[in-house]
Scaffold this motif. Sequence first.
Motif, PDB file in Angstrom:
ATOM      1  N   PHE A   1       0.637  -1.198  -0.087  1.00  7.08           N
ATOM      2  CA  PHE A   1       0.170   0.073   0.141  1.00  7.08           C
ATOM      3  C   PHE A   1       0.852   1.422  -0.111  1.00  7.08           C
ATOM      4  O   PHE A   1       0.610   2.199  -0.727  1.00  7.08           O
ATOM      5  CB  PHE A   1      -0.879  -0.061   1.330  1.00  7.08           C
ATOM      6  N   LEU A   2       1.792   1.210   0.823  1.00  6.20           N
ATOM      7  CA  LEU A   2       2.767   2.595   1.007  1.00  6.20           C
ATOM      8  C   LEU A   2       3.494   2.542  -0.460  1.00  6.20           C
ATOM      9  O   LEU A   2       3.590   3.944  -0.893  1.00  6.20           O
ATOM     10  CB  LEU A   2       3.792   2.263   1.937  1.00  6.20           C
ATOM     11  N   VAL A   3       4.032   1.484  -1.061  1.00 10.78           N
ATOM     12  CA  VAL A   3       4.683   1.775  -2.246  1.00 10.78           C
ATOM     13  C   VAL A   3       3.522   2.324  -3.407  1.00 10.78           C
ATOM     14  O   VAL A   3       3.751   3.127  -4.083  1.00 10.78           O
ATOM     15  CB  VAL A   3       5.151   0.485  -3.099  1.00 10.78           C
ATOM     16  N   SER A   4       2.521   1.776  -3.545  1.00 13.79           N
ATOM     17  CA  SER A   4       1.395   2.162  -4.359  1.00 13.79           C
ATOM     18  C   SER A   4       0.989   3.692  -4.245  1.00 13.79           C
ATOM     19  O   SER A   4       0.432   4.279  -5.254  1.00 13.79           O
ATOM     20  CB  SER A   4       0.156   1.345  -4.392  1.00 13.79           C
ATOM     21  N   ALA A   5       1.152   4.062  -2.969  1.00 13.78           N
ATOM     22  CA  ALA A   5       0.752   5.390  -2.574  1.00 13.78           C
ATOM     23  C   ALA A   5       1.674   6.592  -3.260  1.00 13.78           C
ATOM     24  O   ALA A   5       1.238   7.589  -3.269  1.00 13.78           O
ATOM     25  CB  ALA A   5       0.777   5.803  -1.146  1.00 13.78           C
ATOM     26  N   LEU A   6       2.816   6.033  -3.868  1.00 16.08           N
ATOM     27  CA  LEU A   6       3.603   6.732  -4.578  1.00 16.08           C
ATOM     28  C   LEU A   6       2.914   7.500  -5.853  1.00 16.08           C
ATOM     29  O   LEU A   6       3.291   8.653  -6.150  1.00 16.08           O
ATOM     30  CB  LEU A   6       4.821   6.369  -4.823  1.00 16.08           C
ATOM     31  N   MET A   7       2.013   6.573  -6.435  1.00 18.32           N
ATOM     32  CA  MET A   7       1.214   7.034  -7.684  1.00 18.32           C
ATOM     33  C   MET A   7       0.875   8.331  -7.228  1.00 18.32           C
ATOM     34  O   MET A   7       0.646   9.349  -8.000  1.00 18.32           O
ATOM     35  CB  MET A   7       0.312   5.992  -8.016  1.00 18.32           C
ATOM     36  N   ALA A   8      -0.061   8.263  -6.243  1.00 17.30           N
ATOM     37  CA  ALA A   8      -1.105   9.456  -5.981  1.00 17.30           C
ATOM     38  C   ALA A   8       0.059  10.753  -5.363  1.00 17.30           C
ATOM     39  O   ALA A   8      -0.308  12.084  -5.827  1.00 17.30           O
ATOM     40  CB  ALA A   8      -1.990   9.217  -4.857  1.00 17.30           C
TER      41      ALA A   8
END
Length: 528
Positions: free
Chosen positions: A238-245
């Motif tokens: 989740f923390l890695v995917s948050a980089l998109m936003a």
Amino acid sequence: MSPTPAPPAPPPVAMTGPGTDAADLRTFGYEPELRRSIGSYASFAAGFSFVSILTTVFQLFAFGFSFGGPAFFWTWPLVFAGQFMVALTFAELAARYPISGCIYQWSRRLSNSAVGWFAGWVMIIAQTVTVAAAAIALQVVLPSIWSGFQLVGGDPSLTSPTGATNAVILGSILIGLTTLVNVIGVRLMAIINSTGVTLEIIGVVAVVVLLLVNAERGPAVVFDTGGTGSGFGYVGAFLVSALMAAYVVVGFDSAGELSEETRDPRHTAPRTILRALAASGIGGGLMLLVALMAAPSLTDGRLATEGLPYVLMSRLGETGGRILLIDVAIAIVVCTLAIQTAGSRMVFSMARDGVLPFSAALRKVSPRTGAPALPAIVVGVGAAAVLLVNIGQAALFTALTSVCIVMLYMAYALVTVPLLVRRLKGWPRGEDAAATERGGRLFSLGRWGMAVNVLAVVYGIGMILNLGWPRQEVYDPSGEHWYLHYFSLLFVGGSLVVGALVYQRYRARTSGSLLRLPVAAVAEGEAA
């Protein structure tokens, strides 16, 4: 350390017009040179086009999905909420310090000349690299619209030799055009930007409606982690995917960057900062949701590699998908233009204080166009040079554009942290009694200011750590280059070291630039 001057209280202006705006600017020690031709919508467009959800969500959807599955959607409202706390504090500052190069100007007035200088330095580097990152997105779109845009024959993929070369050619042409527009003047920039933003908003609405009509599944899809983990085991993904936003939701402060070219900036800039971010947050969130609902498959792997273009082409067909791709290309153009404009104003603002190399030339404003031409050229040349890295070094270019977002968050923190310190000492010290150009009250968070500021600082520091953490899967997916793995630390550290050397050269001037503040403000700071 010399005493830090307190922020100057704005005069209780109750009239609007060029004369009033000019007199207001003089209270900060600057003569009006830039041409005031930006209205409320153009100011909003500057912030909205920097974020440019049609460009960035289009580019980065696959990144977020590949790491977090459909549930990565929840990173969007979390990042939006955090950035909205930052934007609220910026809105307060925009009402009180309507000056070009706002991040630099706000930081040095809230803290001291050294902190302000580094905020500006970091912002210039980040904005220059971001121009390149936006311009290179044309390669993702134009060859898909028409094969003739692939000027260098072969594979159009950004990671292939022919695709990388073509991307640099297209991106350089775009940067050349945006530089020309900036040199001609802010009026033309505002017209192009406002028109492009209008078309982008229409495109966002079209995407949301058309994909919603073609939805295959309900909104509950956002609770599916796609096999990337569950419970506490999902936190890392989740923390890695948050980089998109995090990569997307930046640049809303551009309305503040153009304050000296905006009519009634104390009234206009705070509102347009918040409106630009709100519109981007709502529009981007809806695009993510309907894309997940309308995707032909969540498990065939294409959503994690092709992203939003795959959904559009699958659901809307060649013709409908191509029309929307044209709109995406327009969004890329105005996004690049807005970022370059913001970067050039930062360079101009610091050069006006004499704290950059070649300041005498960089501070000049054309009396004919009312715009600083050389800063736009410098940012454009710098961005074009960054583009060249993509030829044969696609992984390095990706790492570089990722790190520039870390630096944007650092620059923001160099505003929100000093502001929090000021609040603890009693800021804004009665400034809320002053008025906007239209006689209204300055935008203020009132009793909520401290809580909002704390949340903005906590969010900002947390996201800097998340963005800059040396993850191999983000910075060096192939695992072939150790320096890419630690590129965020190396690049940020190197930028600060170089910045420290440059700062030492202009240290005396940065301290002297504080003399531009009104005498009463300096006296108040000494008393404090």
